[in-house]
Design an enzyme around this catalytic site. Structure first.
Site, PDB file in Angstrom:
ATOM      1  N   SER A 142      26.592  18.714  54.055  1.00  0.00           N
ATOM      2  CA  SER A 142      25.599  18.248  55.217  1.00  0.00           C
ATOM      3  C   SER A 142      26.077  18.858  56.450  1.00  0.00           C
ATOM      4  O   SER A 142      27.328  18.776  56.625  1.00  0.00           O
ATOM      5  CB  SER A 142      25.599  16.941  55.290  1.00  0.00           C
ATOM      6  OG  SER A 142      24.589  16.436  56.182  1.00  0.00           O
ATOM      7  N   TYR A 155      29.003   8.565  56.211  1.00  0.00           N
ATOM      8  CA  TYR A 155      28.443   9.631  55.473  1.00  0.00           C
ATOM      9  C   TYR A 155      29.138  10.854  55.547  1.00  0.00           C
ATOM     10  O   TYR A 155      29.158  11.606  54.702  1.00  0.00           O
ATOM     11  CB  TYR A 155      26.949   9.561  55.862  1.00  0.00           C
ATOM     12  CG  TYR A 155      26.066  10.709  55.296  1.00  0.00           C
ATOM     13  CD1 TYR A 155      25.791  10.699  53.908  1.00  0.00           C
ATOM     14  CD2 TYR A 155      25.523  11.961  56.092  1.00  0.00           C
ATOM     15  CE1 TYR A 155      24.966  11.626  53.293  1.00  0.00           C
ATOM     16  CE2 TYR A 155      24.885  12.889  55.625  1.00  0.00           C
ATOM     17  CZ  TYR A 155      24.543  12.841  54.132  1.00  0.00           C
ATOM     18  OH  TYR A 155      24.061  13.807  53.669  1.00  0.00           O
TER      19      TYR A 155
HETATM   20  N1  LIG Z   1      17.491  15.390  53.398  1.00  0.00           N
HETATM   21  C1  LIG Z   1      18.360  15.675  54.290  1.00  0.00           C
HETATM   22  O1  LIG Z   1      18.147  15.478  55.589  1.00  0.00           O
HETATM   23  C2  LIG Z   1      19.857  15.996  53.806  1.00  0.00           C
HETATM   24  C3  LIG Z   1      20.458  16.653  54.898  1.00  0.00           C
HETATM   25  C4  LIG Z   1      21.753  17.094  54.338  1.00  0.00           C
HETATM   26  C5  LIG Z   1      22.213  16.850  53.155  1.00  0.00           C
HETATM   27  N2  LIG Z   1      21.715  16.152  52.056  1.00  0.00           N
HETATM   28  C6  LIG Z   1      22.009  15.965  50.731  1.00  0.00           C
HETATM   29  O2  LIG Z   1      21.397  16.674  49.898  1.00  0.00           O
HETATM   30  C7  LIG Z   1      21.423  15.875  48.693  1.00  0.00           C
HETATM   31  C8  LIG Z   1      20.035  15.431  48.037  1.00  0.00           C
HETATM   32  O3  LIG Z   1      19.458  14.592  49.166  1.00  0.00           O
HETATM   33  P1  LIG Z   1      17.919  14.706  49.361  1.00  0.00           P
HETATM   34  O4  LIG Z   1      17.446  14.982  50.539  1.00  0.00           O
HETATM   35  O5  LIG Z   1      17.115  15.596  48.414  1.00  0.00           O
HETATM   36  O6  LIG Z   1      17.223  13.314  48.992  1.00  0.00           O
HETATM   37  P2  LIG Z   1      16.552  12.528  47.777  1.00  0.00           P
HETATM   38  O7  LIG Z   1      15.218  13.175  47.809  1.00  0.00           O
HETATM   39  O8  LIG Z   1      16.677  10.886  48.266  1.00  0.00           O
HETATM   40  O9  LIG Z   1      17.234  12.857  46.642  1.00  0.00           O
HETATM   41  C9  LIG Z   1      18.629  12.396  46.113  1.00  0.00           C
HETATM   42  C10 LIG Z   1      18.669  12.428  44.707  1.00  0.00           C
HETATM   43  O10 LIG Z   1      19.939  11.664  44.228  1.00  0.00           O
HETATM   44  C11 LIG Z   1      19.857  10.901  43.117  1.00  0.00           C
HETATM   45  N3  LIG Z   1      20.821   9.793  43.397  1.00  0.00           N
HETATM   46  C12 LIG Z   1      21.052   9.047  44.047  1.00  0.00           C
HETATM   47  N4  LIG Z   1      22.024   8.143  43.683  1.00  0.00           N
HETATM   48  C13 LIG Z   1      22.246   8.507  42.325  1.00  0.00           C
HETATM   49  C14 LIG Z   1      23.273   8.211  41.352  1.00  0.00           C
HETATM   50  N5  LIG Z   1      24.199   7.144  41.451  1.00  0.00           N
HETATM   51  N6  LIG Z   1      23.540   8.934  40.186  1.00  0.00           N
HETATM   52  C15 LIG Z   1      22.661  10.010  39.895  1.00  0.00           C
HETATM   53  N7  LIG Z   1      21.818  10.538  40.890  1.00  0.00           N
HETATM   54  C16 LIG Z   1      21.666   9.624  42.025  1.00  0.00           C
HETATM   55  C17 LIG Z   1      18.400  10.160  43.273  1.00  0.00           C
HETATM   56  O11 LIG Z   1      17.782  10.133  42.047  1.00  0.00           O
HETATM   57  P3  LIG Z   1      17.868   8.792  41.412  1.00  0.00           P
HETATM   58  O12 LIG Z   1      17.721   7.702  42.494  1.00  0.00           O
HETATM   59  O13 LIG Z   1      16.679   8.666  40.240  1.00  0.00           O
HETATM   60  O14 LIG Z   1      19.353   8.519  40.938  1.00  0.00           O
HETATM   61  C18 LIG Z   1      17.542  11.712  43.976  1.00  0.00           C
HETATM   62  O15 LIG Z   1      17.348  12.528  42.902  1.00  0.00           O
HETATM   63  C19 LIG Z   1      22.237  14.924  48.973  1.00  0.00           C
HETATM   64  O16 LIG Z   1      23.391  15.020  48.617  1.00  0.00           O
HETATM   65  C20 LIG Z   1      22.158  14.507  50.360  1.00  0.00           C
HETATM   66  O17 LIG Z   1      23.198  13.861  50.955  1.00  0.00           O
HETATM   67  C21 LIG Z   1      20.255  15.637  52.464  1.00  0.00           C
END
Ligand SMILES: NC(=O)c1ccc[n+]([C@@H]2O[C@H](COP(=O)([O-])OP(=O)(O)OC[C@H]3O[C@@H](n4cnc5c(N)ncnc54)[C@H](OP(=O)(O)O)[C@@H]3O)[C@@H](O)[C@H]2O)c1
Length: 243
Positions: A142, A155
């Site tokens: 991130s 985080y």
């Molecule tokens: N959105 C942003 O602004 C942003 C910015 C920088 C980095 N990121 C990173 O991008 C990645 C994806 O996030 P996203 O933005 O796409 O958010 P998201 O839509 O909430 O996706 C997160 C995914 O992780 C899964 N997950 C959560 N806990 C888990 C566990 N214990 N075991 C297995 N899977 C798990 C969730 O599925 P389940 O709940 O079904 O397990 C979901 O599919 C993350 O690593 C996040 O830190 C996001």
């Protein structure tokens, strides 16, 4: 093997957001997907959608906080496809908050999912990549780790722990393996749902700019599609409006 066509790619956190978009994009380029997350209904629906579009996908319920789930995921990929070419360690949560709120359980969860979960992914896939003589890790970190701001320190720390581990792994990997980190800026996903602090959740939801998940999927695809001697180390993708 170069390009994306035919590669076996396992993606954690494929139930929504960046993981889901990455699965759809890679499948449209001929990758064979292994979808992983906790919500089985989401994974089944995504796999069905990919198959209906002519792609190839299987899924497995996976909680990255459990080492055995990652071991099983990698074994499942090999059982179904005979190989694993790429592991996208994408699963992550962001229950950010000010330190004074002492949401210690949230800190623990971020360490367990965002950091320990990636380590378990590495532990599961590395021996397989070594045996095959090829393989790629794509670890989603991130921009929170690049510009430290209030409320996001824990985080950011988990993401920078993955950044550090990824660089060390890259150096140990030798000429046959590839290690990529992708740092998204603000992306419109379900990510804010995991925030337990009401004030911070409202602040994050009020942000009026965001990338689409597909904007990050293209960065992941870029790293995967390069020829095998090209190791794309670090990609940062921000909305133009992000400071
Ligand atoms: N959105 C942003 O602004 C942003 C910015 C920088 C980095 N990121 C990173 O991008 C990645 C994806 O996030 P996203 O933005 O796409 O958010 P998201 O839509 O909430 O996706 C997160 C995914 O992780 C899964 N997950 C959560 N806990 C888990 C566990 N214990 N075991 C297995 N899977 C798990 C969730 O599925 P389940 O709940 O079904 O397990 C979901 O599919 C993350 O690593 C996040 O830190 C996001």
């Amino acid at each position: 093997m170069t390009g994306i066509d035919g590669k076996v790619v396992a993606i954690t956190g494929a139930a929504s957001g960046i993981g889901e978009a990455t699965a759809l994009l890679l499948a449209s380029h001929g990758a064979r997907l292994v979808l992983a997350a906790r919500r089985s209904d989401r994974l089944a629906a995504l796999a069905a959608r990919i198959e209906a579009d002519g792609g190839t996908a299987v899924w497995r319920t996976t909680d990255v906080r459990r080492r055995g789930d990652l071991t099983d995921l990698v074994a499942f990929a090999r059982e179904r496809y005979g190989t694993l070419d790429v592991l996208v360690n994408n699963a992550g949560i962001g229950p950010i908050s000010p330190f004074d709120e002492l949401r210690v359980e949230d800190w623990d969860q971020m360490i367990d999912v965002n950091f320990r979960g990636v380590l378990y992914g590495i532990a599961a896939a590395l021996p397989v990549f070594r045996e095959q003589g090829s393989g790629q890790f794509v670890n989603v970190v991130s921009t929170a780790g690049l510009r430290i701001v209030p409320n996001q320190a824990v985080y950011a720390a988990t993401k920078n722990a993955v950044r550090t581990v990824s660089e060390g792994l890259r150096q140990e990997a030798g000429p046959d393996l590839r290690v990529t980190v992708v740092s998204p800026g603000h992306v419109g996903t379900e990510f804010a749902d995991s925030i337990t602090s009401p004030t911070v959740k409202a602040q994050v939801r009020a942000v009026d700019f965001a990338l689409a998940p597909d904007d990050i999927a293209r960065a992941v695809a870029f790293a995967i599609e390069q020829p095998s001697h090209v190791d794309v180390g670090d990609i940062v993708v921000r909305p133009t409006a992000q400071g």
